[in-house]
Design a protein around this motif. Structure first.
Motif, PDB file in Angstrom:
ATOM      1  N   GLY A   1       7.402  15.102   8.511  1.00  0.00           N
ATOM      2  CA  GLY A   1       7.207  14.751   9.923  1.00  0.00           C
ATOM      3  C   GLY A   1       7.714  15.826  10.864  1.00  0.00           C
ATOM      4  O   GLY A   1       7.558  15.721  12.082  1.00  0.00           O
ATOM      5  N   THR A   2       8.322  16.874  10.312  1.00  0.00           N
ATOM      6  CA  THR A   2       8.758  18.026  11.111  1.00  0.00           C
ATOM      7  C   THR A   2       7.539  18.913  11.341  1.00  0.00           C
ATOM      8  O   THR A   2       6.880  19.320  10.375  1.00  0.00           O
ATOM      9  N   ILE A   3       7.253  19.206  12.592  1.00  0.00           N
ATOM     10  CA  ILE A   3       6.000  19.904  12.907  1.00  0.00           C
ATOM     11  C   ILE A   3       5.871  21.220  12.134  1.00  0.00           C
ATOM     12  O   ILE A   3       4.820  21.516  11.564  1.00  0.00           O
ATOM     13  N   ALA A   4       6.971  21.992  12.090  1.00  0.00           N
ATOM     14  CA  ALA A   4       6.913  23.302  11.426  1.00  0.00           C
ATOM     15  C   ALA A   4       6.596  23.153   9.934  1.00  0.00           C
ATOM     16  O   ALA A   4       5.902  23.990   9.348  1.00  0.00           O
ATOM     17  N   VAL A   5       7.098  22.093   9.314  1.00  0.00           N
ATOM     18  CA  VAL A   5       6.821  21.853   7.896  1.00  0.00           C
ATOM     19  C   VAL A   5       5.403  21.319   7.733  1.00  0.00           C
ATOM     20  O   VAL A   5       4.656  21.734   6.841  1.00  0.00           O
ATOM     21  N   ASN A   6       5.026  20.410   8.636  1.00  0.00           N
ATOM     22  CA  ASN A   6       3.694  19.817   8.558  1.00  0.00           C
ATOM     23  C   ASN A   6       2.600  20.885   8.621  1.00  0.00           C
ATOM     24  O   ASN A   6       1.529  20.728   8.045  1.00  0.00           O
ATOM     25  N   GLN A   7       2.900  21.980   9.308  1.00  0.00           N
ATOM     26  CA  GLN A   7       1.914  23.049   9.464  1.00  0.00           C
ATOM     27  C   GLN A   7       1.521  23.664   8.120  1.00  0.00           C
ATOM     28  O   GLN A   7       0.431  24.209   7.982  1.00  0.00           O
ATOM     29  N   VAL A   8       2.416  23.572   7.135  1.00  0.00           N
ATOM     30  CA  VAL A   8       2.077  24.118   5.819  1.00  0.00           C
ATOM     31  C   VAL A   8       1.999  23.041   4.731  1.00  0.00           C
ATOM     32  O   VAL A   8       1.694  23.348   3.581  1.00  0.00           O
ATOM     33  N   MET A   9       2.269  21.794   5.102  1.00  0.00           N
ATOM     34  CA  MET A   9       2.253  20.709   4.102  1.00  0.00           C
ATOM     35  C   MET A   9       1.178  19.661   4.395  1.00  0.00           C
ATOM     36  O   MET A   9       0.847  18.874   3.503  1.00  0.00           O
ATOM     37  N   HIS A  10       0.660  19.623   5.613  1.00  0.00           N
ATOM     38  CA  HIS A  10      -0.278  18.574   5.993  1.00  0.00           C
ATOM     39  C   HIS A  10      -1.487  18.560   5.046  1.00  0.00           C
ATOM     40  O   HIS A  10      -2.074  19.600   4.765  1.00  0.00           O
ATOM     41  N   ASN A  11      -1.827  17.359   4.599  1.00  0.00           N
ATOM     42  CA  ASN A  11      -2.983  17.162   3.706  1.00  0.00           C
ATOM     43  C   ASN A  11      -2.909  17.949   2.404  1.00  0.00           C
ATOM     44  O   ASN A  11      -3.937  18.264   1.793  1.00  0.00           O
ATOM     45  N   THR A  12      -1.686  18.290   1.990  1.00  0.00           N
ATOM     46  CA  THR A  12      -1.500  18.782   0.623  1.00  0.00           C
ATOM     47  C   THR A  12      -1.039  17.586  -0.219  1.00  0.00           C
ATOM     48  O   THR A  12      -0.850  16.476   0.296  1.00  0.00           O
ATOM     49  N   LEU A  13      -0.810  17.829  -1.485  1.00  0.00           N
ATOM     50  CA  LEU A  13      -0.356  16.733  -2.361  1.00  0.00           C
ATOM     51  C   LEU A  13       1.090  16.317  -2.071  1.00  0.00           C
ATOM     52  O   LEU A  13       1.584  15.367  -2.672  1.00  0.00           O
ATOM     53  N   TRP A  14       1.742  17.027  -1.141  1.00  0.00           N
ATOM     54  CA  TRP A  14       3.075  16.573  -0.689  1.00  0.00           C
ATOM     55  C   TRP A  14       2.967  15.159  -0.121  1.00  0.00           C
ATOM     56  O   TRP A  14       3.886  14.343  -0.287  1.00  0.00           O
ATOM     57  N   VAL A  15       1.859  14.873   0.545  1.00  0.00           N
ATOM     58  CA  VAL A  15       1.713  13.580   1.229  1.00  0.00           C
ATOM     59  C   VAL A  15       1.657  12.419   0.220  1.00  0.00           C
ATOM     60  O   VAL A  15       2.466  11.491   0.304  1.00  0.00           O
ATOM     61  N   PRO A  16       0.742  12.445  -0.769  1.00  0.00           N
ATOM     62  CA  PRO A  16       0.820  11.382  -1.778  1.00  0.00           C
ATOM     63  C   PRO A  16       2.129  11.408  -2.556  1.00  0.00           C
ATOM     64  O   PRO A  16       2.537  10.389  -3.115  1.00  0.00           O
ATOM     65  N   GLY A  17       2.809  12.564  -2.578  1.00  0.00           N
ATOM     66  CA  GLY A  17       4.118  12.629  -3.238  1.00  0.00           C
ATOM     67  C   GLY A  17       5.097  11.687  -2.590  1.00  0.00           C
ATOM     68  O   GLY A  17       5.723  10.860  -3.257  1.00  0.00           O
ATOM     69  N   HIS A  18       5.221  11.787  -1.254  1.00  0.00           N
ATOM     70  CA  HIS A  18       6.223  10.899  -0.639  1.00  0.00           C
ATOM     71  C   HIS A  18       5.758   9.463  -0.601  1.00  0.00           C
ATOM     72  O   HIS A  18       6.537   8.550  -0.820  1.00  0.00           O
ATOM     73  N   PHE A  19       4.443   9.232  -0.399  1.00  0.00           N
ATOM     74  CA  PHE A  19       4.080   7.813  -0.308  1.00  0.00           C
ATOM     75  C   PHE A  19       3.997   7.135  -1.678  1.00  0.00           C
ATOM     76  O   PHE A  19       4.111   5.909  -1.755  1.00  0.00           O
ATOM     77  N   HIS A  20       3.822   7.916  -2.747  1.00  0.00           N
ATOM     78  CA  HIS A  20       3.914   7.264  -4.058  1.00  0.00           C
ATOM     79  C   HIS A  20       5.364   6.900  -4.380  1.00  0.00           C
ATOM     80  O   HIS A  20       5.612   5.932  -5.101  1.00  0.00           O
ATOM     81  N   LEU A  21       6.315   7.665  -3.850  1.00  0.00           N
ATOM     82  CA  LEU A  21       7.707   7.266  -4.057  1.00  0.00           C
ATOM     83  C   LEU A  21       7.981   5.925  -3.387  1.00  0.00           C
ATOM     84  O   LEU A  21       8.481   4.993  -4.001  1.00  0.00           O
ATOM     85  N   TYR A  22       7.639   5.809  -2.079  1.00  0.00           N
ATOM     86  CA  TYR A  22       8.032   4.552  -1.430  1.00  0.00           C
ATOM     87  C   TYR A  22       7.017   3.431  -1.558  1.00  0.00           C
ATOM     88  O   TYR A  22       7.348   2.292  -1.268  1.00  0.00           O
ATOM     89  N   LEU A  23       5.806   3.751  -2.026  1.00  0.00           N
ATOM     90  CA  LEU A  23       4.867   2.644  -2.289  1.00  0.00           C
ATOM     91  C   LEU A  23       4.879   2.247  -3.767  1.00  0.00           C
ATOM     92  O   LEU A  23       5.040   1.076  -4.089  1.00  0.00           O
ATOM     93  N   LEU A  24       4.705   3.221  -4.663  1.00  0.00           N
ATOM     94  CA  LEU A  24       4.696   2.877  -6.092  1.00  0.00           C
ATOM     95  C   LEU A  24       6.097   2.466  -6.562  1.00  0.00           C
ATOM     96  O   LEU A  24       6.282   1.376  -7.122  1.00  0.00           O
TER      97      LEU A  24
END
Lengths: 477, 174
Positions: free
Chosen positions: A354-377
């Motif tokens: 959610g940090t803009i500077a990080v999102n600029q290089v992480m947005h829509n990469t597999l980082w996103v399912p990484g965090h949501f699989h932790l708190y959803l799965l």
């Protein structure tokens, strides 16, 4: 005022739990197939991959909603008078909607991802037609209508019992320090408020897009559509955790002998969450540079603050309730504790993204399912599995066999490692939602497939065992 | 750089969390004084809330000082303007040979559905990105520090050939 109406899980809750278990397993299988396809272990065509991806996404969102609803309905029903007809009506809308969604995807070829981002549903490029898109969006709308009925009934019952949302949220307790509502009522009230708003917003954008599908002249601004979709989607999926965590509040004390007390920071935290969860969604649009600057900044700041209050209190209270409690360990209590770890762990990479500077290089990469699989799965789904197991055991602590311990460890390690592989892939800039991966990315998907198989096998064992417990008494009766 | 920072920070914090869980679970068996545990829990809750708050404030403040959003009203002398338009499933780029060390302004939009305009470096790691949205021009400014072949990949799912939507930029020394 807060006397519990102790009663066993009744028909609708058992049916919700049983359906949740079966669908969760099916969605896990879809996930395994997708990772194996990305790792070039399975030869699945891209059009089928994207159909599975769409089904997996909407299926998990919907079933997390249904499973969370089972938890909320079951425990809220011990404090307020809920009418079972609304639970059945929700289920009828849910199943009708699911038939339409599955028809749109697997018969009509619809594959615009679960987020149905405007104007992709109307631009299938021959992969699907507008009737398939309408079936999908109409189906999602029907699921939403059922959920709305569910929350309107919970709103009615809460207000009837407590007089107002303010009292059910415990605001009087902040002043007087007396007569706090139970944690379950506070959480249910927050979910009721935010999901009524979210579902109405979702219904608006779905209806607008359905009209646009058949009358393209009535166009929608894509940025407005994206804002509405993510406001709806973010709030709804967050609510699934807020409903499912009620299982921790209600069940864990029965194992530790320590009640889940409501204190003032707890009331503050949930009320703050009510506001913040509605305003945090712009963190999904940080790469839409045309979005107003203040929304980007709000998105980052609220990302840091929104997760903290309820999670920090739930995390510390969970650890505090276990420590030197002589807790009775069984599959249910172990899954509950694991779920709080999964939720807490997932929030860390989520906030970082959610940090803009990080999102600029992480947005829509597999980082996103990484965090949501932790708190959803490892979070939400694990809470639902714990609840399913609890009602399968007739709401009592049970033994903890060697086989169950093995199932639990395989599930915990596999799910954790599976999510970490997503994070590692995201760190290496591997895009999300790609059917075909470049050669240098294949190893990530292949290793992840192994852990996905571990998740499927262990979850299957847990779910099949719980299903037996849920169905057996009905047969005997 | 941010990829590595995000990964290391995440792993360290998740490891600390796991250690806390293992410690508490390991000490869950023997019943202790409930009141003392409740008081300790309250202290840890306060430490966690204050600790995270105090840590977050400088992180948020620092990271908000370097925002990527170029205001189109601000003109930069010497900026190279590049128009980039996404189609299902290809890119139309007005200029693919770009100079090193000069600010480049990508004016990114789409002809049909939403796409993601992500620039990957020669090491195949993302250097920057924005969305390509129909009816909207997103202005992305970037200065390439190294020559080489950069790739544009679509990072917003856009249909059946989404994964094929790639093109190249050639960044050359002047």
């Amino acid at each position: 005022m807060n006397m519990q109406n102790e009663m066993p899980a009744v028909g609708a809750v058992k049916v919700y739990a049983a359906i949740s278990g079966v669908v969760i397993l099916l969605m896990m299988l879809f996930g395994l197939v997708m990772r194996m396809t990305q790792g070039q272990i399975l030869p699945i065509e891209p059009n089928v991959f994207y159909q599975l991806m769409t089904a997996h996404g909407i299926g998990m969102v919907a079933i997390a909603g249904l499973g969370g609803s089972a938890v909320m309905w079951h425990f809220l029903g011990k404090y307020v008078n809920l009418r079972a007809g609304f639970a059945w009506a929700n289920l009828a809308f849910f199943l009708t909607g699911v038939v339409l969604v599955l028809g749109g995807i697997f018969l009509g070829g619809f594959a615009a991802a679960w987020t149905f981002l405007y104007p992709l549903p109307a631009n299938g490029m021959g992969m699907w037609g507008k009737h398939a898109a309408a079936a999908y969006m109409g189906g999602v709308l029907l699921v939403g209508v059922g959920m709305l009925l569910f929350y309107l009934e919970s709103a009615r019952a809460i207000i009837r019992k407590y007089g107002s949302f303010a009292k059910a949220l415990g605001w009087h307790f902040l002043k007087s320090g007396q007569d706090a509502p139970p944690a379950t009522v506070i959480a249910s009230t927050v979910v009721t408020i935010i999901n009524i708003i979210a579902i109405l917003i979702g219904a608006v954008i779905l209806t607008m897009m359905l009209i646009n599908l058949y009358v393209p002249e009535i166009a929608i601004h894509p940025l407005l559509a994206k804002n509405l979709i993510f406001l709806f989607g973010h709030v709804f999926i967050n609510s699934t955790i807020y409903m499912a965590v009620i299982a921790v509040y209600e069940i864990l004390p029965k194992y530790t002998g320590r009640p889940w007390n409501v204190y003032k920071p707890f009331v503050w935290a949930w009320s703050a969450t009510c506001l913040m969860v509605l305003t945090v969604y712009p963190h999904h649009l940080l790469m839409d540079y045309a979005q107003p600057l203040w929304m980007h900044i709000m998105g980052q700041i609220v990302s840091y603050t929104s997760s903290l209050p309820v999670l920090a209190l739930t995390l510390t209270a969970t650890l505090g309730s276990i420590y030197r409690s002589n807790i009775k360990w069984d599959l249910t209590s172990a899954l509950l504790v694991l779920s709080i770890f999964g939720w807490s762990a997932g929030v860390i990479p989520a906030v970082i993204d959610g940090t803009i500077a990080v999102n600029q290089v992480m947005h829509n990469t597999l980082w996103v399912p990484g965090h949501f699989h932790l708190y959803l799965l490892l979070g939400c789904v694990t809470m639902i599995l714990a609840f399913t197991n609890w009602i399968a055991n007739k709401e009592q602590a049970a033994g903890f066999s060697g086989l169950e311990k093995a199932m639990l460890w395989v599930f915990a390690i596999s799910a954790f490692a599976y999510a970490l592989m997503f994070l590692l892939s995201g760190q290496a800039s591997v895009p999300r939602r790609w059917a075909v991966h470049l050669p240098e990315w294949l190893a990530y998907s292949q290793v992840a497939s192994l852990f996905a198989a571990g998740v499927v096998i262990s979850a299957m064992a847990i779910i099949v065992r719980a299903m037996g417990g849920i169905i057996r008494p009905a047969r005997q009766a | 750089m941010y990829q590595q920072v995000a990964w290391i920070v995440s792993i360290v914090l998740i490891a600390l969390l796991a250690i806390a869980f293992f410690y508490v679970v390991k000490h869950s068996g023997r019943e202790g004084n409930g009141a003392a545990v409740a008081a300790a829990t309250g202290r840890w809750r306060g430490r966690l809330l204050w600790g995270v708050t105090l840590l977050s404030i400088p992180v948020v403040a620092y990271t908000l000082t370097e925002l990527p959003y170029a205001r189109s009203a601000i003109a930069n002398l010497g900026t190279v303007e590049v128009q980039a338009k996404g189609y299902q499933w290809y890119w139309e780029i007005s200029q693919t040979k770009l100079p090193v060390g000069k600010p480049i302004e990508f004016q990114v939009t789409s002809a049909d559905v939403n796409h993601g305009f992500a620039i990957y470096g020669p090491d195949m790691k993302i250097v920057t990105q924005t969305q390509a949205m129909p009816g909207v021009v997103n202005v992305l400014r970037h200065t390439f520090e190294q020559p080489g072949t950069y790739k544009i990949l679509c990072l917003e799912y856009c249909g059946v050939a989404h994964h094929s939507m790639m093109t190249e930029l050639h960044v050359v020394a002047q």
